[in-house]
Design a protein around this motif. Structure first.
Motif, PDB file in Angstrom:
ATOM      1  N   LYS A 127      27.395  30.658  -2.974  1.00  0.00           N
ATOM      2  CA  LYS A 127      28.328  31.698  -2.506  1.00  0.00           C
ATOM      3  C   LYS A 127      27.749  33.067  -2.784  1.00  0.00           C
ATOM      4  CE  LYS A 127      32.806  29.439  -2.900  1.00  0.00           C
ATOM      5  NZ  LYS A 127      34.118  29.464  -3.555  1.00  0.00           N
ATOM      6  N   HIS A 128      27.767  33.912  -1.761  1.00  0.00           N
ATOM      7  CA  HIS A 128      27.257  35.271  -1.958  1.00  0.00           C
ATOM      8  C   HIS A 128      28.152  35.991  -2.976  1.00  0.00           C
ATOM      9  CE1 HIS A 128      25.354  39.074  -1.226  1.00  0.00           C
ATOM     10  NE2 HIS A 128      26.556  39.612  -1.157  1.00  0.00           N
ATOM     11  N   ALA A 129      27.529  36.695  -3.908  1.00  0.00           N
ATOM     12  CA  ALA A 129      28.287  37.423  -4.930  1.00  0.00           C
ATOM     13  C   ALA A 129      27.729  38.834  -5.066  1.00  0.00           C
ATOM     14  CB  ALA A 129      28.177  36.694  -6.268  1.00  0.00           C
ATOM     15  N   PRO A 130      28.575  39.795  -5.487  1.00  0.00           N
ATOM     16  CA  PRO A 130      28.061  41.150  -5.704  1.00  0.00           C
ATOM     17  C   PRO A 130      27.054  41.166  -6.853  1.00  0.00           C
ATOM     18  CG  PRO A 130      30.339  40.951  -6.470  1.00  0.00           C
ATOM     19  CD  PRO A 130      30.007  39.676  -5.777  1.00  0.00           C
ATOM     20  N   ASN A 131      26.161  42.142  -6.841  1.00  0.00           N
ATOM     21  CA  ASN A 131      25.097  42.210  -7.861  1.00  0.00           C
ATOM     22  C   ASN A 131      25.607  42.154  -9.287  1.00  0.00           C
ATOM     23  OD1 ASN A 131      23.062  42.205  -6.057  1.00  0.00           O
ATOM     24  ND2 ASN A 131      22.857  44.424  -5.944  1.00  0.00           N
ATOM     25  N   TRP A 132      26.732  42.846  -9.563  1.00  0.00           N
ATOM     26  CA  TRP A 132      27.196  42.882 -10.964  1.00  0.00           C
ATOM     27  C   TRP A 132      27.560  41.496 -11.489  1.00  0.00           C
ATOM     28  CZ3 TRP A 132      32.051  41.080 -11.910  1.00  0.00           C
ATOM     29  CH2 TRP A 132      32.979  41.093 -10.855  1.00  0.00           C
ATOM     30  N   MET A 133      27.884  40.554 -10.576  1.00  0.00           N
ATOM     31  CA  MET A 133      28.214  39.197 -11.033  1.00  0.00           C
ATOM     32  C   MET A 133      26.963  38.378 -11.332  1.00  0.00           C
ATOM     33  SD  MET A 133      31.549  38.021  -8.958  1.00  0.00           S
ATOM     34  CE  MET A 133      31.601  36.328  -9.483  1.00  0.00           C
ATOM     35  N   LEU A 134      25.809  38.907 -10.929  1.00  0.00           N
ATOM     36  CA  LEU A 134      24.559  38.166 -11.139  1.00  0.00           C
ATOM     37  C   LEU A 134      23.730  38.762 -12.273  1.00  0.00           C
ATOM     38  CD1 LEU A 134      23.736  37.836  -7.363  1.00  0.00           C
ATOM     39  CD2 LEU A 134      24.483  35.980  -8.846  1.00  0.00           C
ATOM     40  N   GLU A 174      24.910  42.996 -25.788  1.00  0.00           N
ATOM     41  CA  GLU A 174      24.436  42.962 -24.406  1.00  0.00           C
ATOM     42  C   GLU A 174      25.626  43.007 -23.434  1.00  0.00           C
ATOM     43  OE1 GLU A 174      21.510  40.249 -21.611  1.00  0.00           O
ATOM     44  OE2 GLU A 174      21.814  39.643 -23.686  1.00  0.00           O
ATOM     45  N   LEU A 175      26.680  42.260 -23.781  1.00  0.00           N
ATOM     46  CA  LEU A 175      27.887  42.230 -22.954  1.00  0.00           C
ATOM     47  C   LEU A 175      28.538  43.623 -22.915  1.00  0.00           C
ATOM     48  CD1 LEU A 175      29.797  40.529 -21.272  1.00  0.00           C
ATOM     49  CD2 LEU A 175      30.836  39.664 -23.366  1.00  0.00           C
ATOM     50  N   VAL A 176      28.592  44.278 -24.062  1.00  0.00           N
ATOM     51  CA  VAL A 176      29.155  45.634 -24.140  1.00  0.00           C
ATOM     52  C   VAL A 176      28.307  46.594 -23.281  1.00  0.00           C
ATOM     53  CG1 VAL A 176      29.535  47.596 -25.709  1.00  0.00           C
ATOM     54  CG2 VAL A 176      30.319  45.296 -26.351  1.00  0.00           C
ATOM     55  N   ALA A 177      26.994  46.412 -23.326  1.00  0.00           N
ATOM     56  CA  ALA A 177      26.084  47.291 -22.571  1.00  0.00           C
ATOM     57  C   ALA A 177      26.220  47.109 -21.055  1.00  0.00           C
ATOM     58  CB  ALA A 177      24.642  47.030 -22.997  1.00  0.00           C
ATOM     59  N   LEU A 178      26.741  45.968 -20.624  1.00  0.00           N
ATOM     60  CA  LEU A 178      26.887  45.707 -19.182  1.00  0.00           C
ATOM     61  C   LEU A 178      28.123  46.380 -18.586  1.00  0.00           C
ATOM     62  CD1 LEU A 178      26.118  41.863 -18.998  1.00  0.00           C
ATOM     63  CD2 LEU A 178      24.683  43.702 -18.140  1.00  0.00           C
ATOM     64  N   ARG A 179      28.980  46.938 -19.451  1.00  0.00           N
ATOM     65  CA  ARG A 179      30.274  47.464 -18.981  1.00  0.00           C
ATOM     66  C   ARG A 179      30.184  48.412 -17.790  1.00  0.00           C
ATOM     67  NH1 ARG A 179      32.662  50.514 -23.609  1.00  0.00           N
ATOM     68  NH2 ARG A 179      30.445  50.911 -23.718  1.00  0.00           N
ATOM     69  N   ARG A 180      29.201  49.281 -17.806  1.00  0.00           N
ATOM     70  CA  ARG A 180      29.098  50.283 -16.726  1.00  0.00           C
ATOM     71  C   ARG A 180      29.007  49.657 -15.343  1.00  0.00           C
ATOM     72  NH1 ARG A 180      26.023  53.288 -20.463  1.00  0.00           N
ATOM     73  NH2 ARG A 180      24.178  52.151 -19.846  1.00  0.00           N
ATOM     74  N   GLN A 188      37.254  47.498 -19.243  1.00  0.00           N
ATOM     75  CA  GLN A 188      38.294  47.906 -20.198  1.00  0.00           C
ATOM     76  C   GLN A 188      38.583  46.791 -21.212  1.00  0.00           C
ATOM     77  OE1 GLN A 188      41.798  49.160 -18.135  1.00  0.00           O
ATOM     78  NE2 GLN A 188      42.852  49.800 -19.987  1.00  0.00           N
ATOM     79  N   SER A 189      38.705  45.554 -20.711  1.00  0.00           N
ATOM     80  CA  SER A 189      38.951  44.404 -21.604  1.00  0.00           C
ATOM     81  C   SER A 189      37.837  44.266 -22.632  1.00  0.00           C
ATOM     82  CB  SER A 189      38.999  43.096 -20.809  1.00  0.00           C
ATOM     83  OG  SER A 189      40.186  42.993 -20.109  1.00  0.00           O
ATOM     84  N   ILE A 190      36.595  44.424 -22.173  1.00  0.00           N
ATOM     85  CA  ILE A 190      35.441  44.292 -23.077  1.00  0.00           C
ATOM     86  C   ILE A 190      35.492  45.392 -24.135  1.00  0.00           C
ATOM     87  CG2 ILE A 190      32.907  44.479 -23.204  1.00  0.00           C
ATOM     88  CD1 ILE A 190      32.834  42.999 -20.464  1.00  0.00           C
TER      89      ILE A 190
END
Length: 198
Positions: A127-134, A174-180, A188-190
């Motif tokens: 399934k095609h997904a937006p870049n941020w999901m990859l 790393e997860l926190v750094a991906l927020r942007r 916000q949840s993160i």
């Protein structure tokens, strides 16, 4: 040696899940001869057709013949077409211990087009997904993002509290750094769950 025998000889040297297409076999004969040989090898079950003009070699195991592992075929597809591919959020959530549900369908997100590939009785969906999901493809922080999207906004908070306990500190960072790069609700949840002290 017939074209079919020559194709099979090459296929036997390939790793599990390697893609076989007519375009890469034109040194063995004309396009027509190669297409006919591939079609014959598919009928005789010596090769499996997984999509338009794409074949893989079945795997001989001590339990008989099986299709190559979906993750190996998907990895080869990603490599061949220069796509980013990542497991679906349901699979990621299961791997991270956020759900005990085992996904019944094999679904991957891709930067490429939507498509289905048939591996024996199993259908693998891309399934095609937006870049941020990859982002980032295979790391646990990336898995966490996909799992959280699948879990959804209303349960993301509790899932993040659990992840805070189970992920390594470096993975949390790393997860926190991906927020942007993420949608507002997820970012916000993160921030709320992972950046609070204590």
């Amino acid at each position: 040696m017939t074209v079919a025998a020559a194709i099979l000889a090459e296929a036997n040297n390939l790793p599990e899940g390697a893609l076989i297409s007519a375009k890469e076999l034109l040194h063995l004969g004309s396009r027509e001869a190669v297409d006919q040989a591939l079609s014959r090898l598919n009928k005789s079950k010596e090769l499996m057709r997984i999509g338009h003009g794409l074949y893989v070699k079945p795997v001989q195991s001590r339990f008989g013949v099986r299709a190559p592992a979906p993750e190996k075929v998907v990895a080869r597809l990603a490599e061949t077409y220069a796509e980013t591919v990542a497991p679906h959020g349901a699979a990621a959530a299961n791997r991270l211990g956020l759900t005990t549900q085992v996904p019944t369908k094999v679904i991957y997100y891709t930067s490429g087009p939507n498509r289905k590939i048939k591996l024996g009785a199993q259908v693998v969906e891309l399934k095609h997904a937006p870049n941020w999901m990859l982002l980032p493809g295979t790391g646990r922080a990336g898995e966490a993002v996909r799992a959280l999207v699948w879990i959804g906004k209303s349960h993301a908070g509790e899932a993040l509290s659990k992840l805070k306990r189970t992920l390594l500190e470096s993975e949390v960072k790393e997860l926190v750094a991906l927020r942007r790069a993420l949608p507002g609700w997820l970012s916000q949840s993160i921030s709320q769950r992972l950046m609070q002290h204590g």
